[in-house]
Scaffold this active site. Structure first.
Site, mmCIF file in Angstrom:
data_model
loop_
_atom_site.group_PDB
_atom_site.id
_atom_site.type_symbol
_atom_site.label_atom_id
_atom_site.label_comp_id
_atom_site.label_asym_id
_atom_site.label_seq_id
_atom_site.Cartn_x
_atom_site.Cartn_y
_atom_site.Cartn_z
ATOM 1 C CE1 TYR A 25 13.585 -5.060 -3.028
ATOM 2 C CE2 TYR A 25 15.876 -5.738 -3.871
ATOM 3 C CZ TYR A 25 14.473 -5.417 -4.057
ATOM 4 O OH TYR A 25 14.009 -5.990 -5.265
ATOM 5 C CE LYS A 37 7.451 5.559 8.292
ATOM 6 N NZ LYS A 37 5.999 6.324 8.357
ATOM 7 C CG ASP A 67 4.010 7.478 6.074
ATOM 8 O OD1 ASP A 67 4.925 8.090 5.674
ATOM 9 O OD2 ASP A 67 3.393 7.380 7.063
ATOM 10 C CG ASP A 76 10.988 -3.001 -5.150
ATOM 11 O OD1 ASP A 76 11.099 -3.075 -6.438
ATOM 12 O OD2 ASP A 76 10.629 -3.987 -4.247
#
Ligand code: NAI
Length: 382
Positions: free
Chosen positions: A137, A203, A249, A273
């Site tokens: 990001y 992740k 996820d 985010d």
């Protein structure tokens, strides 16, 4: 009678920014006036950024704004627009970087008896701690075909990595220092508020040395600094703060299926985010989730939504997010009476079925108000 003034810098913002500001500021002033009878007041000092700054100074982020904020302790802002696919990277990212606003805190819970897209929004009471200063990001990004992208691709080829020469390149970096200072804040918050758990969201199964390292350093920090008061899922202990982790996820499924099992989520920049917007949707939408970006010296409040260009200037914006920033600000100042007064006024308005258009779609018998009228309805209940 002497009056204590608390200085707050503010940036109006783009798009719906001016509309939600015009509603929020008088409401916050009214709460302080009611609560402190003139012995305390908020002293608002405007700073320029975004479109208004370009019009008045030619620059979207004038030096004077950064200079004032570098010694400030409190600030609040409306959303700032960011072009997609070109132009400046983002004013928000630039502010977070320049001021080292490394922790983004977004408390997301259900208010009033709002009907939302999920059947049990009351189960959601989660505070997201998002790392604000690194990750893909924030890392450098180079367009396809640029000298920088070509050089990096060449280097990657030399290292045996197969990257198409036509690719754009973005860099993801996650460091132990920045992970640990974020996780420290999240754990302290959970302990100070007697919350049962902190979840490290990552992740790391795929991005092992960035996201996986975030998980590893998070547990390390918990063990190094909080070993007496924390426990883990492999060794749960009554009365201790549970530190657990979930793959990003699966976390999205968890916040739909079992949100009551999550209290604080500590996560990297991009995950934070995404998950905070998803959680906001569960309690009604982006218009109802506040946030603060914090350095070690500055608390910089902002609504989590963007400039909402599709409704800007139409008196349709929901000002709840910025109003709830006021609740966070009062809590931060230790003005708990003012925080409760504002929260109660907001809850009473929503519970009376008075909502802006964005919140009405899941409700029967809602009375839709414009942004301005909604602010007046809240003010009446202060
Ligand atoms: P957005 O959050 O502005 O809008 C997404 C959707 O939510 C739209 O349908 C909008 O109408 C609705 N919405 C958002 N806030 C609302 C409110 N208070 N009341 C009622 N409806 C609301 O996201 P979008 O369209 O992706 O971004 C627009 C611009 O905002 C972009 O330039 C983006 O970079 C910027 N942005 C700025 C942020 C900030 O300043 N912190 C955060 C997110 C986006």
């Amino acid at each position: 009678m002497t009056t204590e003034s608390i200085a707050i810098y503010w940036i109006e913002g783009d798009g719906i920014g001016p509309e939600i500001w015009n509603v929020t500021r008088p409401v916050l002033d009214a709460v302080v006036a009611r609560e402190f009878n003139g012995t305390r007041r908020l002293e608002w000092k405007e700073l320029l950024a975004g479109e208004k700054a370009v019009k008045e100074t030619g620059s979207p982020l004038p030096e004077a704004t950064l200079e004032a904020l570098s010694t400030a302790t409190l600030a609040m802002k409306g959303p700032l627009g960011t072009p997609v696919g070109g132009g400046i990277r983002s004013l928000n990212v630039a502010l977070r970087h320049a001021l080292d606003l490394y922790t983004c805190i977004r408390p997301i819970q259900h208010y009033g008896n709002l009907k939302t897209p999920v059947r049990h929004p009351e189960r959601i009471n989660i505070v997201v701690f998002r790392e604000n200063t690194e990750d893909v990001y924030f890392g450098p990004e180079y367009p396809a075909g640029s000298v920088e992208a070509m050089r990096l691709i060449e280097l990657l080829h030399d290292m045996g990595c197969d990257v198409l020469p036509s690719a754009g390149i973005g860099i993801k970096s996650i460091s132990p220092q920045n992970t640990k200072r974020l996780v420290r804040k999240a754990i302290r918050f959970a302990l100070n508020n007697n919350l049962p758990s902190v979840t490290l969201m990552h992740k790391g199964n795929i991005m092992k040395y960035t996201e996986g390292a975030f998980r590893k350093w998070g547990y390390e920090l918990a063990e190094e600094e909080f070993s007496d008061v924390i426990c883990t899922e492999s060794n749960p202990q009554e009365g201790k703060l549970l530190i657990k982790d979930r793959i990003a996820d699966a976390m999205f499924q968890e916040v739909l299926l079992h949100p009551e099992n999550y209290h604080v989520i500590a996560t990297s920049n991009l995950n934070g985010d995404y998950i905070s917007d998803a959680l906001a949707a569960e309690v009604g939408g982006l218009g109802i989730a506040p946030g603060v970006n914090m350095s070690d010296t500055l608390a910089f409040y902002e609504s989590i939504h963007g400039t909402a260009p599709n409704i800007a200037g139409k008196d349709k914006a929901n000002p709840c997010s910025l109003l709830l920033c006021g609740v966070m600000l009062f809590t931060h100042l230790g003005w708990h009476g003012a925080a409760n007064r504002l929260r109660n006024a907001l809850e009473a308005t929503l519970s009376a079925g008075l909502v802006t258009e964005d919140l009405a779609s899941n409700m029967i018998n809602a009375k839709i108000l414009g942004c301005k009228a909604f602010g007046e309805a809240v003010a009446e209940r202060i």
